[in-house]
Design an enzyme around this catalytic site. Structure first.
Site, PDB file in Angstrom:
ATOM      1  N   LYS A   1       0.843  -1.203   0.000  1.00  9.72           N
ATOM      2  CA  LYS A   1       0.000   0.000   0.000  1.00  9.72           C
ATOM      3  C   LYS A   1       0.878   1.253   0.000  1.00  9.72           C
ATOM      4  O   LYS A   1       0.663   2.171  -0.775  1.00  9.72           O
ATOM      5  CB  LYS A   1      -0.881  -0.004   1.248  1.00  9.72           C
ATOM      6  CG  LYS A   1      -1.530   1.345   1.566  1.00  9.72           C
ATOM      7  CD  LYS A   1      -2.437   1.290   2.759  1.00  9.72           C
ATOM      8  CE  LYS A   1      -1.743   1.546   4.054  1.00  9.72           C
ATOM      9  NZ  LYS A   1      -1.443   2.936   4.365  1.00  9.72           N
ATOM     10  N   ASN A   2       1.899   1.260   0.855  1.00 10.28           N
ATOM     11  CA  ASN A   2       2.694   2.474   1.054  1.00 10.28           C
ATOM     12  C   ASN A   2       3.727   2.711  -0.043  1.00 10.28           C
ATOM     13  O   ASN A   2       4.484   3.667   0.012  1.00 10.28           O
ATOM     14  CB  ASN A   2       3.356   2.456   2.437  1.00 10.28           C
ATOM     15  CG  ASN A   2       2.313   2.565   3.524  1.00 10.28           C
ATOM     16  OD1 ASN A   2       1.143   2.865   3.233  1.00 10.28           O
ATOM     17  ND2 ASN A   2       2.688   2.306   4.762  1.00 10.28           N
TER      18      ASN A   2
ATOM     19  N   CYS B   1      -5.215  12.127  12.627  1.00  9.76           N
ATOM     20  CA  CYS B   1      -5.878  10.823  12.636  1.00  9.76           C
ATOM     21  C   CYS B   1      -5.560  10.204  13.998  1.00  9.76           C
ATOM     22  O   CYS B   1      -4.886  10.807  14.825  1.00  9.76           O
ATOM     23  CB  CYS B   1      -5.403   9.957  11.486  1.00  9.76           C
ATOM     24  SG  CYS B   1      -3.734   9.420  11.715  1.00  9.76           S
TER      25      CYS B   1
ATOM     26  N   ARG C   1      -0.004  14.268  12.719  1.00  5.74           N
ATOM     27  CA  ARG C   1       0.436  14.072  11.328  1.00  5.74           C
ATOM     28  C   ARG C   1       0.720  15.434  10.658  1.00  5.74           C
ATOM     29  O   ARG C   1       0.066  15.822   9.707  1.00  5.74           O
ATOM     30  CB  ARG C   1      -0.594  13.295  10.527  1.00  5.74           C
ATOM     31  CG  ARG C   1      -1.072  12.022  11.187  1.00  5.74           C
ATOM     32  CD  ARG C   1      -0.010  10.943  11.293  1.00  5.74           C
ATOM     33  NE  ARG C   1       0.398  10.359  10.037  1.00  5.74           N
ATOM     34  CZ  ARG C   1      -0.235   9.342   9.438  1.00  5.74           C
ATOM     35  NH1 ARG C   1      -1.325   8.865   9.979  1.00  5.74           N
ATOM     36  NH2 ARG C   1       0.198   8.857   8.298  1.00  5.74           N
TER      37      ARG C   1
ATOM     38  N   ASP D   1       4.806  20.049   8.152  1.00  5.79           N
ATOM     39  CA  ASP D   1       5.793  21.145   8.126  1.00  5.79           C
ATOM     40  C   ASP D   1       7.040  20.794   7.307  1.00  5.79           C
ATOM     41  O   ASP D   1       7.597  21.660   6.606  1.00  5.79           O
ATOM     42  CB  ASP D   1       6.197  21.537   9.556  1.00  5.79           C
ATOM     43  CG  ASP D   1       6.710  20.340  10.342  1.00  5.79           C
ATOM     44  OD1 ASP D   1       6.011  19.304  10.367  1.00  5.79           O
ATOM     45  OD2 ASP D   1       7.823  20.416  10.884  1.00  5.79           O
ATOM     46  N   LEU D   2       7.452  19.531   7.310  1.00  8.17           N
ATOM     47  CA  LEU D   2       8.683  19.169   6.578  1.00  8.17           C
ATOM     48  C   LEU D   2       8.419  19.139   5.070  1.00  8.17           C
ATOM     49  O   LEU D   2       9.279  19.524   4.270  1.00  8.17           O
ATOM     50  CB  LEU D   2       9.208  17.822   7.073  1.00  8.17           C
ATOM     51  CG  LEU D   2       9.615  17.820   8.551  1.00  8.17           C
ATOM     52  CD1 LEU D   2      10.016  16.416   8.998  1.00  8.17           C
ATOM     53  CD2 LEU D   2      10.737  18.812   8.818  1.00  8.17           C
TER      54      LEU D   2
ATOM     55  N   ASP E   1       4.626   0.359  11.927  1.00  9.83           N
ATOM     56  CA  ASP E   1       3.387  -0.256  11.419  1.00  9.83           C
ATOM     57  C   ASP E   1       3.227  -1.699  11.869  1.00  9.83           C
ATOM     58  O   ASP E   1       2.209  -2.321  11.591  1.00  9.83           O
ATOM     59  CB  ASP E   1       3.368  -0.198   9.885  1.00  9.83           C
ATOM     60  CG  ASP E   1       3.238   1.217   9.386  1.00  9.83           C
ATOM     61  OD1 ASP E   1       3.470   1.455   8.199  1.00  9.83           O
ATOM     62  OD2 ASP E   1       2.929   2.092  10.207  1.00  9.83           O
TER      63      ASP E   1
ATOM     64  N   ARG F   1      -8.608  -0.334   4.524  1.00  6.35           N
ATOM     65  CA  ARG F   1      -7.729   0.652   3.880  1.00  6.35           C
ATOM     66  C   ARG F   1      -6.367   0.040   3.610  1.00  6.35           C
ATOM     67  O   ARG F   1      -5.683   0.422   2.680  1.00  6.35           O
ATOM     68  CB  ARG F   1      -7.559   1.869   4.798  1.00  6.35           C
ATOM     69  CG  ARG F   1      -8.785   2.778   4.877  1.00  6.35           C
ATOM     70  CD  ARG F   1      -8.445   4.019   5.678  1.00  6.35           C
ATOM     71  NE  ARG F   1      -7.167   4.541   5.226  1.00  6.35           N
ATOM     72  CZ  ARG F   1      -6.282   5.127   6.035  1.00  6.35           C
ATOM     73  NH1 ARG F   1      -6.537   5.262   7.301  1.00  6.35           N
ATOM     74  NH2 ARG F   1      -5.135   5.586   5.571  1.00  6.35           N
TER      75      ARG F   1
END
Ligand code: EPZ
Length: 416
Positions: free
Chosen positions: A22-23, A117, A122, A125-126, A305, A397
């Site tokens: 997924k990622n 979330c 989350r 800024d970066l 994760d 998801r």
């Protein structure tokens, strides 16, 4: 709303094939906005977040066709929109990854600020630090965020934290910027390498992905490519833990074992037998699981994760385990749910102390994020009675038909 029911199951046995990551699929779908010719993606997992990202691409003017199971064709020659909607952003935070491609391809992008979330605020800024360094104007109003630049110019950018999303967004913005961009303290996850390989197939010039320093030389235009998504190391790790917690024997197929070394090492530490053989890993559970300590870190450390899934395992191991979550500031939402099932866990800041118990009992519980949901399935397999898991959309998801995959291994699991 769907619920998943999990009954106490016999030790899980059999073979299971892992889907595409997924990622990796999500940033690569976003990067497809950069191509001006046909792109074919293979081994794309069938997930809600992938559907949402495809919806975003279509909204922006890309042609998206589902050719076959796991195969998507994209053509972004005519991108005619640069705004995405609050609804879509809210459905999948990863749609924020279209900002870098749009900014460098058409010089403007507007989306809604990604909501927080369950696992933390989350921030972005970066991501914005990188865009500004390359000359973009950023404005935020009424929850929307816009970025504009006639021409991005490469720069040296230091990431205060090796953020996966920021590394991906800035890398994608840099591929058509003027000159060279150096990204220091970049994330080193395998999904970053997969994205860089895809970008280079399109004609980009990215070097050093997988190390903490990535160098990107801007090019004028990107073409098309065919690319297959790497296997999902977190799904693989989830099934490996399933073998451990049920004292079963599972052969996990389509695995790049170098991507899950920390999980393999920890499963051996708690007493499991783990055999690596090419792109397959066999995990045989042990009759007496021992406790161990986990500290989540950016890659190549133990993956955040996999933290919830491993905590599920430690809940029924002998002894005291300590889990330290260093990546997200609030990724212990699953602890309360596990305690409802009899787990003995105390939270102290970013640490959780788990006293293993002999057995857990079923209870109605709620998935608070997609990995927490997977952890609840795991404990449901060994808890007395039938565990009812609500809010399973979180699980959908990140896991392709999770109940079918577990049922194929002998789990008593079904969706209502
Ligand atoms: C990616 O999220 C993954 N999502 C997450 O997977 C994963 O948990 C995470 O990386 C860490 O590995 C996707 O790839 C779609 P980060 P991302 O930016 O990019 C802070 C799952 O379970 N940070 O590396 O959002 C942030 O607050 C999901 O599949 C900033 O401070 O993660 C967090 O504490 C969950 N400023 C830390 O960095 C920023 O601008 C890690 O975040 C960005 C991040």
């Amino acid at each position: 709303m769907d619920k998943i029911m999990v009954e106490k199951s016999p030790p899980l046995r059999g073979n299971i094939r892992v889907s595409g990551a997924k990622n990796s699929a999500l940033p690569i779908l976003a990067a497809s906005l950069l191509g001006t010719e046909d792109i074919i993606l293979e081994d794309v997992p069938n997930l809600k977040d992938v559907d949402v990202m495809c919806e975003v691409l279509s909204l922006l003017g890309a042609k998206v066709e589902f050719l076959d199971e796991g195969i998507i064709k994209i053509n972004s020659a005519n991108i005619d929109n640069y705004e995405t909607s609050y609804e879509l952003m809210n459905k999948a935070r990863a749609s924020f990854l279209v900002m870098g491609p749009l900014l460098t391809r058409i010089g403007k992008t507007k989306t809604s600020l990604p909501g927080g979330c369950a696992i933390g605020t989350r921030p972005i800024d970066l991501h914005l630090k990188g865009f500004r360094a390359m000359g973009a104007e950023i404005d935020v109003d009424h929850g929307n965020i816009g970025a504009y630049a006639n021409k991005l110019v490469g720069d040296r950018i230091y990431l205060d934290f090796p953020s996966v999303g920021a590394t991906e967004n800035i890398m994608m913005a840099a591929v058509m910027a003027e000159g060279e961009t150096i990204l220091d303290n970049a994330a080193m996850e395998p999904e970053i390498v997969d994205l860089a390989n895809f970008l280079n197939k399109l004609g980009a010039d990215v070097k050093g992905a997988g190390t903490s320093c990535i160098r990107i030389r801007g090019v004028k235009e990107l073409g098309g490519a065919t690319h297959s998504i790497i296997p999902d190391r977190i799904e693989a790790g989830t099934f490996m833990v399933a073998a451990a917690i049920t004292k079963g024997d599972i052969l996990v197929e389509n695995v790049i074992t170098s991507h899950i070394k920390p999980v393999i090492a920890k499963l051996r530490e708690v007493g499991c037998e783990v055999y690596e053989n090419g792109d397959r890993v066999r995990v045989i559970g042990t009759q007496n699981l021992k406790a161990t300590d986990i500290k989540t870190l950016p890659y190549p450390g133990f993956p955040t994760d996999m933290q919830a899934q491993f905590m599920a395992l430690m809940s029924v191991s002998e002894g005291t385990s300590v889990v330290i979550e260093t990546v997200f500031e609030n990724r212990f939402m699953h602890v309360d749910e596990l305690k409802r099932m009899g787990a003995n866990i105390k939270i102290d800041g970013r640490s959780a102390i788990i006293q293993g118990v002999d057995s857990l009992m079923s209870a109605p519980v709620r998935a608070t994020d997609l990995r927490a949901g997977a952890a609840l399935v795991l404990v449901g397999l060994v808890a007395d009675g039938i565990t009812e898991i609500r809010d399973v959309y979180h699980i959908d998801r990140g896991y392709e038909s999770i109940e079918e995959k577990f049922a194929s291994l002998g789990a008593k699991i079904y969706r209502v």
